[in-house]
Scaffold this active site. Structure first.
Site, PDB file in Angstrom:
ATOM      1  N   GLU A 138     134.716  12.742 -49.825  1.00  0.00           N
ATOM      2  CA  GLU A 138     134.501  13.736 -48.372  1.00  0.00           C
ATOM      3  C   GLU A 138     135.447  13.444 -47.196  1.00  0.00           C
ATOM      4  O   GLU A 138     135.984  14.441 -46.175  1.00  0.00           O
ATOM      5  CB  GLU A 138     133.223  13.316 -47.864  1.00  0.00           C
ATOM      6  N   GLY A 166     131.109   9.667 -49.248  1.00  0.00           N
ATOM      7  CA  GLY A 166     132.130   9.205 -48.703  1.00  0.00           C
ATOM      8  C   GLY A 166     133.654   9.598 -48.419  1.00  0.00           C
ATOM      9  O   GLY A 166     134.377  10.235 -47.766  1.00  0.00           O
ATOM     10  N   ALA A 191     131.020   6.176 -48.006  1.00  0.00           N
ATOM     11  CA  ALA A 191     130.065   5.477 -47.589  1.00  0.00           C
ATOM     12  C   ALA A 191     129.462   4.171 -47.979  1.00  0.00           C
ATOM     13  O   ALA A 191     128.676   3.922 -48.728  1.00  0.00           O
ATOM     14  CB  ALA A 191     128.769   6.509 -46.664  1.00  0.00           C
ATOM     15  N   GLU A 243     125.613  11.107 -54.548  1.00  0.00           N
ATOM     16  CA  GLU A 243     124.722  10.438 -53.778  1.00  0.00           C
ATOM     17  C   GLU A 243     123.087  10.557 -54.077  1.00  0.00           C
ATOM     18  O   GLU A 243     122.512  10.170 -54.436  1.00  0.00           O
ATOM     19  CB  GLU A 243     124.915  11.298 -52.600  1.00  0.00           C
TER      20      GLU A 243
HETATM   21  N1  DAK Z   1     129.000   1.207 -50.569  1.00  0.00           N
HETATM   22  C1  DAK Z   1     128.907  -0.360 -50.385  1.00  0.00           C
HETATM   23  N2  DAK Z   1     129.550  -1.616 -51.807  1.00  0.00           N
HETATM   24  C2  DAK Z   1     130.055  -0.806 -52.682  1.00  0.00           C
HETATM   25  C3  DAK Z   1     130.033   0.919 -52.219  1.00  0.00           C
HETATM   26  C4  DAK Z   1     129.200   1.556 -51.880  1.00  0.00           C
HETATM   27  N3  DAK Z   1     129.627   2.520 -52.069  1.00  0.00           N
HETATM   28  N4  DAK Z   1     130.533   1.267 -53.896  1.00  0.00           N
HETATM   29  C5  DAK Z   1     131.393  -0.120 -53.919  1.00  0.00           C
HETATM   30  N5  DAK Z   1     130.154  -0.648 -53.359  1.00  0.00           N
HETATM   31  C6  DAK Z   1     130.638  -3.041 -53.328  1.00  0.00           C
HETATM   32  C7  DAK Z   1     129.635  -2.935 -54.697  1.00  0.00           C
HETATM   33  O1  DAK Z   1     128.475  -3.505 -54.358  1.00  0.00           O
HETATM   34  C8  DAK Z   1     130.266  -4.413 -54.927  1.00  0.00           C
HETATM   35  O2  DAK Z   1     129.957  -5.240 -54.371  1.00  0.00           O
HETATM   36  P1  DAK Z   1     129.688  -6.594 -54.933  1.00  0.00           P
HETATM   37  O3  DAK Z   1     128.125  -6.694 -55.292  1.00  0.00           O
HETATM   38  O4  DAK Z   1     130.588  -7.327 -56.039  1.00  0.00           O
HETATM   39  O5  DAK Z   1     129.535  -7.810 -53.787  1.00  0.00           O
HETATM   40  C9  DAK Z   1     132.008  -4.064 -55.342  1.00  0.00           C
HETATM   41  O6  DAK Z   1     132.177  -2.976 -54.369  1.00  0.00           O
HETATM   42  C10 DAK Z   1     132.347  -3.440 -56.211  1.00  0.00           C
HETATM   43  O7  DAK Z   1     131.253  -2.303 -56.971  1.00  0.00           O
HETATM   44  P2  DAK Z   1     131.279  -2.906 -58.722  1.00  0.00           P
HETATM   45  O8  DAK Z   1     131.198  -4.377 -59.473  1.00  0.00           O
HETATM   46  O9  DAK Z   1     129.764  -1.658 -58.438  1.00  0.00           O
HETATM   47  O10 DAK Z   1     132.331  -2.119 -59.106  1.00  0.00           O
HETATM   48  P3  DAK Z   1     131.784  -0.986 -60.600  1.00  0.00           P
HETATM   49  O11 DAK Z   1     133.747  -1.471 -60.929  1.00  0.00           O
HETATM   50  O12 DAK Z   1     131.504  -1.474 -61.750  1.00  0.00           O
HETATM   51  O13 DAK Z   1     131.740   0.006 -60.367  1.00  0.00           O
HETATM   52  C11 DAK Z   1     131.197   2.384 -59.180  1.00  0.00           C
HETATM   53  C12 DAK Z   1     132.093   0.894 -59.488  1.00  0.00           C
HETATM   54  C13 DAK Z   1     132.084   3.432 -57.983  1.00  0.00           C
HETATM   55  C14 DAK Z   1     131.219   3.193 -59.884  1.00  0.00           C
HETATM   56  C15 DAK Z   1     130.485   1.634 -58.194  1.00  0.00           C
HETATM   57  O14 DAK Z   1     130.437   0.708 -57.169  1.00  0.00           O
HETATM   58  C16 DAK Z   1     129.470   2.813 -57.580  1.00  0.00           C
HETATM   59  O15 DAK Z   1     128.913   3.791 -58.417  1.00  0.00           O
HETATM   60  N6  DAK Z   1     129.451   2.600 -55.992  1.00  0.00           N
HETATM   61  C17 DAK Z   1     128.695   3.331 -55.556  1.00  0.00           C
HETATM   62  C18 DAK Z   1     129.222   5.154 -55.254  1.00  0.00           C
HETATM   63  C19 DAK Z   1     128.226   5.959 -54.349  1.00  0.00           C
HETATM   64  O16 DAK Z   1     127.075   5.806 -54.375  1.00  0.00           O
HETATM   65  N7  DAK Z   1     129.108   5.788 -53.361  1.00  0.00           N
HETATM   66  C20 DAK Z   1     128.000   7.087 -52.385  1.00  0.00           C
HETATM   67  C21 DAK Z   1     127.883   6.213 -51.144  1.00  0.00           C
HETATM   68  S1  DAK Z   1     126.812   7.401 -50.356  1.00  0.00           S
HETATM   69  C22 DAK Z   1     126.670  10.476 -43.572  1.00  0.00           C
HETATM   70  C23 DAK Z   1     127.284  11.535 -44.005  1.00  0.00           C
HETATM   71  C24 DAK Z   1     128.152  11.213 -45.589  1.00  0.00           C
HETATM   72  C25 DAK Z   1     127.221   9.414 -45.794  1.00  0.00           C
HETATM   73  C26 DAK Z   1     127.114   8.481 -45.058  1.00  0.00           C
HETATM   74  C27 DAK Z   1     126.835   9.277 -43.736  1.00  0.00           C
HETATM   75  N8  DAK Z   1     126.029  11.035 -41.423  1.00  0.00           N
HETATM   76  C28 DAK Z   1     126.653  12.402 -41.396  1.00  0.00           C
HETATM   77  C29 DAK Z   1     125.956   9.550 -40.604  1.00  0.00           C
HETATM   78  C30 DAK Z   1     127.746   9.159 -46.492  1.00  0.00           C
HETATM   79  C31 DAK Z   1     127.300   8.619 -47.648  1.00  0.00           C
HETATM   80  C32 DAK Z   1     127.515   8.082 -49.157  1.00  0.00           C
HETATM   81  O17 DAK Z   1     129.161   8.117 -49.599  1.00  0.00           O
END
Ligand code: DAK
Length: 257
Positions: A111, A108, A65, A131
């Protein structure tokens, strides 16, 4: 609807919806989720489409997400967020949905893939629930679907300690259907989906519902449900056609009724 965040196309009876926010690794923001669910519902209603695919690009299916949308959120903002309603609408799609996953399927994104009916992954795919690194936990089925698919031991590691799965591991642990080369993963997923799209549509739909019931109902109720769906298929022309074609030693022609 004019989509800004996804691409769509139809091929071989398959409707393909593709996340298209590559710079953000297809992070699932509100607009993109709304668009992809809308596209899937359109395909679900389209008689020329028999199976659906959701995909991203080579580098990322979806990295979760959109964290930037959630940084300042309060519980009530998350509660009022339509995000989870989109998930419920995904589960109401009647036709089979295949996730064609390459690269990151995290949070997400993982998921979402698990909420689909089947997963075809490229050999570069990576599945995880990171997360915990953000001080939260999975909130869209990650603790439940993952645990049912890979078992408690591995699910605990993935959710509590950000253990990621390679495509080969995901296949070995039963999370996904098959691993294919990254160069051709989408085409292979379309071929996979098109085989299902060519089958008797009502039977496919009922069969999907029955398999999914295994995750939602106690066994006795699910068996009774399965039997009712089975009996109901004897009201379709496709059942008459399918069985008569077998007797006549010819190929069945499905009409979806
Ligand atoms: N959200 C926003 N931006 C993201 C992102 C994300 N999840 N993942 C990557 N990006 C963006 C980065 O910010 C970056 O943007 P700029 O800084 O260039 O503007 C761009 O994508 C490239 O990412 P990186 O520079 O970080 O690229 P790398 O190759 O170095 O790393 C990575 C790739 C996938 C390992 C890293 O980006 C990363 O760790 N990303 C986050 C992964 C993560 O934590 N995902 C979980 C998110 S929380 C809900 C239920 C569920 C949810 C929400 C609501 N409800 C019941 C309402 C779910 C929550 C989640 O999924």
């Amino acid at each position: 609807m004019d989509y800004q965040n996804i691409l769509t196309r139809r091929e071989k009876g398959v409707g393909v919806a593709q996340f298209n926010r590559p710079k953000a690794l297809n992070a699932l923001n509100r607009e993109m989720m709304g668009e992809v669910i809308h596209a899937l519902e359109q395909f679900d209603a389209d008689p020329d489409v028999g199976c659906l695919i959701v995909t991203g690009d080579e580098r990322a299916f979806a990295a979760g997400a959109d964290i930037k949308e959630m940084v300042q959120a309060r519980p009530v903002d998350m509660l009022n967020n339509p995000f989870i309603d989109y998930w419920d609408r995904l589960l109401r799609i009647g036709k089979p949905v295949v996730a064609a996953v390459s690269g990151f399927a995290l949070g997400g994104g993982c998921e979402f893939a698990m909420a689909c009916d089947m997963i075809v992954a490229s050999d570069s795919a990576q599945f995880g629930q990171p997360e915990i690194n953000l001080g939260v936990m999975p909130g869209a089925g990650g603790t439940q679907r993952l645990t049912r698919a890979v078992g408690k031991a591995l699910a605990m590691e993935m959710v509590l300690n950000d253990r990621r799965l390679s495509a080969d591991e995901a296949a070995r642990f039963g999370l996904i259907n098959k691993v294919v080369p990254v160069e051709t993963y989408l085409q292979e997923a379309i071929d996979f989906a098109s085989q299902i799209a060519a089958r008797a549509p009502v039977a496919v739909r009922m069969a999907k519902e029955a398999v999914n019931a295994a995750f939602e109902m106690p066994l006795n109720a699910a068996l009774a449900h399965e039997r009712r769906l089975f009996y109901m298929l004897f009201s379709t022309g496709d059942q008459k056609e399918g069985m008569q074609a077998f007797v006549d030693k010819r190929r069945a022609e499905w009409r979806g009724e």
